[in-house]
Design an enzyme around this catalytic site. Structure first.
Site, PDB file in Angstrom:
ATOM      1  N   THR A  33       0.852  -1.195   0.000  1.00  0.00           N
ATOM      2  CA  THR A  33       0.000   0.000   0.000  1.00  0.00           C
ATOM      3  C   THR A  33       0.889   1.246   0.000  1.00  0.00           C
ATOM      4  O   THR A  33       1.966   1.244   0.593  1.00  0.00           O
ATOM      5  CB  THR A  33      -0.900  -0.022   1.247  1.00  0.00           C
ATOM      6  OG1 THR A  33      -1.789  -1.140   1.131  1.00  0.00           O
ATOM      7  CG2 THR A  33      -1.730   1.258   1.368  1.00  0.00           C
ATOM      8  N   SER A  35       2.103   5.102  -2.299  1.00  0.00           N
ATOM      9  CA  SER A  35       2.295   5.624  -3.654  1.00  0.00           C
ATOM     10  C   SER A  35       3.275   4.765  -4.459  1.00  0.00           C
ATOM     11  O   SER A  35       3.089   4.572  -5.665  1.00  0.00           O
ATOM     12  CB  SER A  35       2.771   7.076  -3.584  1.00  0.00           C
ATOM     13  OG  SER A  35       3.950   7.179  -2.816  1.00  0.00           O
ATOM     14  N   ASP A  89       6.273  -4.267  -1.429  1.00  0.00           N
ATOM     15  CA  ASP A  89       5.622  -3.168  -0.699  1.00  0.00           C
ATOM     16  C   ASP A  89       6.611  -2.004  -0.547  1.00  0.00           C
ATOM     17  O   ASP A  89       7.820  -2.197  -0.666  1.00  0.00           O
ATOM     18  CB  ASP A  89       5.195  -3.683   0.698  1.00  0.00           C
ATOM     19  CG  ASP A  89       4.151  -2.789   1.353  1.00  0.00           C
ATOM     20  OD1 ASP A  89       3.855  -1.697   0.832  1.00  0.00           O
ATOM     21  OD2 ASP A  89       3.629  -3.200   2.421  1.00  0.00           O
ATOM     22  N   GLY A  90       6.087  -0.843  -0.259  1.00  0.00           N
ATOM     23  CA  GLY A  90       6.919   0.328   0.011  1.00  0.00           C
ATOM     24  C   GLY A  90       7.354   0.350   1.465  1.00  0.00           C
ATOM     25  O   GLY A  90       7.062  -0.555   2.242  1.00  0.00           O
ATOM     26  N   LYS A 102       7.212   1.113   8.707  1.00  0.00           N
ATOM     27  CA  LYS A 102       6.105   1.140   7.761  1.00  0.00           C
ATOM     28  C   LYS A 102       4.841   1.625   8.481  1.00  0.00           C
ATOM     29  O   LYS A 102       4.788   1.663   9.696  1.00  0.00           O
ATOM     30  CB  LYS A 102       5.857  -0.252   7.157  1.00  0.00           C
ATOM     31  CG  LYS A 102       6.892  -0.613   6.111  1.00  0.00           C
ATOM     32  CD  LYS A 102       6.576  -1.900   5.376  1.00  0.00           C
ATOM     33  CE  LYS A 102       5.192  -1.984   4.816  1.00  0.00           C
ATOM     34  NZ  LYS A 102       4.829  -0.893   3.895  1.00  0.00           N
ATOM     35  N   GLY A 103       3.855   1.994   7.686  1.00  0.00           N
ATOM     36  CA  GLY A 103       2.578   2.398   8.274  1.00  0.00           C
ATOM     37  C   GLY A 103       2.220   3.851   8.031  1.00  0.00           C
ATOM     38  O   GLY A 103       1.195   4.323   8.503  1.00  0.00           O
ATOM     39  N   GLY A 105       1.058   5.000   5.510  1.00  0.00           N
ATOM     40  CA  GLY A 105      -0.237   4.992   4.809  1.00  0.00           C
ATOM     41  C   GLY A 105      -1.334   4.355   5.640  1.00  0.00           C
ATOM     42  O   GLY A 105      -2.459   4.194   5.165  1.00  0.00           O
ATOM     43  N   GLU A 111      -0.213  -5.182   6.152  1.00  0.00           N
ATOM     44  CA  GLU A 111       1.088  -5.285   5.481  1.00  0.00           C
ATOM     45  C   GLU A 111       2.008  -6.257   6.214  1.00  0.00           C
ATOM     46  O   GLU A 111       2.706  -7.060   5.582  1.00  0.00           O
ATOM     47  CB  GLU A 111       1.743  -3.907   5.397  1.00  0.00           C
ATOM     48  CG  GLU A 111       1.058  -2.979   4.409  1.00  0.00           C
ATOM     49  CD  GLU A 111       1.564  -1.546   4.455  1.00  0.00           C
ATOM     50  OE1 GLU A 111       1.358  -0.832   3.477  1.00  0.00           O
ATOM     51  OE2 GLU A 111       2.150  -1.123   5.474  1.00  0.00           O
ATOM     52  N   LYS A 129      14.502   7.154   1.376  1.00  0.00           N
ATOM     53  CA  LYS A 129      13.977   6.372   2.502  1.00  0.00           C
ATOM     54  C   LYS A 129      15.087   5.670   3.289  1.00  0.00           C
ATOM     55  O   LYS A 129      14.831   5.086   4.340  1.00  0.00           O
ATOM     56  CB  LYS A 129      12.996   5.296   1.989  1.00  0.00           C
ATOM     57  CG  LYS A 129      11.831   5.837   1.151  1.00  0.00           C
ATOM     58  CD  LYS A 129      10.823   6.512   2.026  1.00  0.00           C
ATOM     59  CE  LYS A 129       9.591   7.016   1.289  1.00  0.00           C
ATOM     60  NZ  LYS A 129       8.798   6.018   0.631  1.00  0.00           N
TER      61      LYS A 129
HETATM   62  C1  5RP Z   1       1.629   2.166   4.082  1.00  0.00           C
HETATM   63  C2  5RP Z   1       3.100   2.043   4.063  1.00  0.00           C
HETATM   64  C3  5RP Z   1       3.803   2.547   2.837  1.00  0.00           C
HETATM   65  O1  5RP Z   1       4.477   1.500   2.257  1.00  0.00           O
HETATM   66  C4  5RP Z   1       4.770   3.611   3.252  1.00  0.00           C
HETATM   67  O2  5RP Z   1       4.057   4.629   3.938  1.00  0.00           O
HETATM   68  C5  5RP Z   1       5.489   4.221   2.050  1.00  0.00           C
HETATM   69  O3  5RP Z   1       4.583   4.953   1.284  1.00  0.00           O
HETATM   70  P1  5RP Z   1       4.985   5.656  -0.074  1.00  0.00           P
HETATM   71  O4  5RP Z   1       5.341   4.588  -1.037  1.00  0.00           O
HETATM   72  O5  5RP Z   1       3.743   6.428  -0.459  1.00  0.00           O
HETATM   73  O6  5RP Z   1       6.139   6.583   0.207  1.00  0.00           O
HETATM   74  O7  5RP Z   1       3.733   1.532   4.954  1.00  0.00           O
HETATM   75  O8  5RP Z   1       1.110   1.762   5.323  1.00  0.00           O
END
Ligand code: 5RP
Length: 262
Positions: A33, A35, A89-90, A102-103, A105, A111, A129
């Protein structure tokens, strides 16, 4: 179209595009989840439509599930899949041991469950990051709504004896109302600035009643695909101890970049 994307968005895109190559016919794939994960889902949708790739995706949020269906990916639940070949995942932060925060989002619970149920977790992230020590990004902790202020006070008190640089926390908001996760919980963001012992902190936080899960992913991630704004990608694998580099041509593609909502 390319001109509209910032270097960070380009970095996220190339990391996602490169990681999409890990998905093969017949796989069960956890879909993250955020971007960066949204780029991944779009890249995978393109491979489904244009190359006939066949796989089943397990989304980690209602947002990702919607996007995955929209781009033509077959979506199943984790219980239908039972075990996954890979999760991509991001992350909000990753360190040299590929431990993560993480988290950001708000989807950390699903996740973490999905990543833990996978043979391999691949993180896709822009170079911004990467950190030496986790903690500059506020640590998200999912708590149940009942007595959340008591849980918050307990967490802040416990932080006194932890190796962290701050212990203020805030309830995540969605406008005027508390943010509500897919599981109906709230998120406390812990402003720790620096986490000296992430493994210990993750264990201690999760022992508190009222806490559902925290956003520290320790020993879960196997590979990180790091994207740069100029199209370079670096693939770091913690198990193999390898670092591979690659470069992706940033090709404008109307289908992929149209209507990007996340
Ligand atoms: C969502 C997350 C996302 O992976 C994390 O916030 C990174 O988000 P982005 O790819 O928008 O920078 O942990 O819960």
């Amino acid at each position: 179209m390319t001109g509209e994307l910032s270097p960070i968005d380009k970095a996220k895109f190339v990391a996602a595009k490169r990681a999409a190559d890990y998905v093969e016919d017949g796989m069960r794939v956890g879909l993250g989840t955020g971007s960066t994960a949204a780029w991944l889902v779009r890249c995978l949708g393109e491979r489904v439509r244009e190359d006939g790739l066949r796989f089943k995706g397990v989304p980690t949020s209602t947002r990702t599930a919607e996007l995955a269906r929209d781009v033509g990916i077959e979506v199943i639940s984790l219980d239908e899949a039972r075990w996954l070949d890979i999760t991509i995942d991001g992350a909000d932060e990753f360190d040299g041991d590929l431990n993560l925060i993480k988290g950001g989002g708000g989807a950390l619970l699903q996740e973490k469950i999905v990543a833990t149920a996978s043979d391999r977790m691949v993180v896709i992230a822009d170079i911004g990051k990467e950190v030496e020590t986790l903690g500059a990004f506020p640590l998200p902790v999912e708590v149940i709504p009942f007595g959340w202020q008591t849980t918050q006070a307990l967490i802040e008190e416990t932080l006194i004896s932890m190796d962290v640089m701050g212990r203020h926390s805030s309830l995540r908001m969605n406008g005027e109302a508390p943010f509500v996760t897919d599981e109906g919980n709230h998120i406390l963001d812990l402003h720790l600035h620096r986490i000296g012992n992430a493994r210990q902190l993750a264990l201690v936080i999760n022992q508190m009643p009222g806490v559902v899960e925290n956003g520290l992913f320790i020993d879960i991630c196997d590979t990180v695909v790091v994207g740069y704004g100029d199209g370079r990608v670096e693939i770091r694998d913690i198990n193999e101890g390898t670092v591979e580099t690659d470069r992706l041509d940033f090709v404008e593609d109307d289908n992929l970049f149209r209507d990007l909502a996340d």
